[in-house]
Design an enzyme around this catalytic site. Structure first.
Site, PDB file in Angstrom:
ATOM      1  N   SER A  50      41.298  36.708  31.652  1.00 51.79           N
ATOM      2  CA  SER A  50      40.784  37.252  32.911  1.00 51.79           C
ATOM      3  C   SER A  50      39.642  38.246  32.722  1.00 51.79           C
ATOM      4  CB  SER A  50      41.910  37.928  33.697  1.00 51.79           C
ATOM      5  OG  SER A  50      42.368  39.084  33.033  1.00 51.79           O
ATOM      6  N   LYS A  91      42.183  45.163  33.139  1.00 52.16           N
ATOM      7  CA  LYS A  91      41.194  44.866  34.173  1.00 52.16           C
ATOM      8  C   LYS A  91      40.116  45.944  34.165  1.00 52.16           C
ATOM      9  CE  LYS A  91      43.799  41.487  35.856  1.00 52.16           C
ATOM     10  NZ  LYS A  91      43.449  40.062  35.650  1.00 52.16           N
TER      11      LYS A  91
END
Length: 253
Positions: A50, A91
């Site tokens: 991701s 993230k």
């Protein structure tokens, strides 16, 4: 004892003393650098892609142990939130408490507080270089962070959690660390993007990892040099000719 013996003995003691001192300093730097890093950083293995292309699945990263209060926009962080799952996640923070996040403008850009962002760290896989596949908006509550993955096509991030959690953000207290480097493969630092520099609060400065690496390398070099210094000085002492007695220089027998 002859003057030659005293000279050789003096050089031997000097060589041993200098060698021991240099090795001791090297050991302090070498071991101190590792100890400092162990206290300051936590290693993690990133399980998904991701954060591609910044971090790919399977990368080993080093995250500085910091308080969530020290996180700024643009930081790549490790966090754990019960509503996002049981595992630590990695993230990028794109907005902080009080920010208004909007996507996307006519150029497909993400904006924070009305400022469109150039995001060179994303993978650009979406058509037209859009920052997200679908439009969205969020007003980040005070004390929380809005997270996006750099791989915007498939990252399960704050955009997904807009549906099941207010504004899709996570509390600052969920942050476990800020990623400063990829340890393997290959080892390199993760820079702070200038994208958010113009917004209030600016961007965070780099952690002490570079200084730690310098200490470890310098320590290793000093240990090697110190180990070689003693024998080198002893060899020079043995090679130096003994001084001629004063009577012999004057021709006296």
């Amino acid at each position: 004892m002859s003057s030659a013996g005293r000279t050789k003995g003096g050089h031997g003691r000097l060589g041993s003393t200098l060698s021991g001192l240099v090795v001791a300093v090297g050991c302090v730097l070498f071991l101190g650098g590792f100890a400092w890093a162990a206290v300051e950083y936590q290693p993690y293995t990133v399980p998904t892609g991701s954060m591609t292309p910044t971090i790919v699945a399977g990368d080993k990263v080093l995250a500085q142990r910091i308080s969530g209060d020290d996180v700024r926009r643009g930081d790549v962080v490790v966090f754990k939130d019960s509503e996002w799952g049981d595992l630590p996640l990695v993230k990028r923070v794109v907005a902080v408490g009080g920010d208004a996040v909007r996507c996307c403008d006519k150029q497909g850009r993400l904006s924070v507080n009305g400022v469109p962002l150039d995001e060179p760290y994303t993978d650009k896989a979406l058509g037209g270089g859009r920052a997200a596949g679908a439009n969205f908006s969020a007003d980040v509550p005070v004390g929380e962070l809005f997270m996006l993955g750099d791989e915007r096509a498939n990252s399960l991030d704050s955009r997904v959690h807009l549906q099941d959690k207010e504004q899709g953000s996570v509390p600052r207290s969920d942050v476990k660390g800020r990623v400063d480097a990829i340890a393997w493969p290959p080892a390199h630092l993760i820079g702070r993007p200038k994208t958010f520099a113009a917004l209030p609060g600016g961007i965070s400065s780099g952690g002490p990892l570079r200084l730690m690496a310098v200490a470890v390398v310098a320590g290793a070099v000093l240990i090697f040099l110190g180990a070689a210094l003693g024998p080198l000085l002893n060899r020079r002492g043995r090679a130096r000719p003994a001084p001629t007695p004063a009577g012999e220089r004057a021709g006296v027998r």
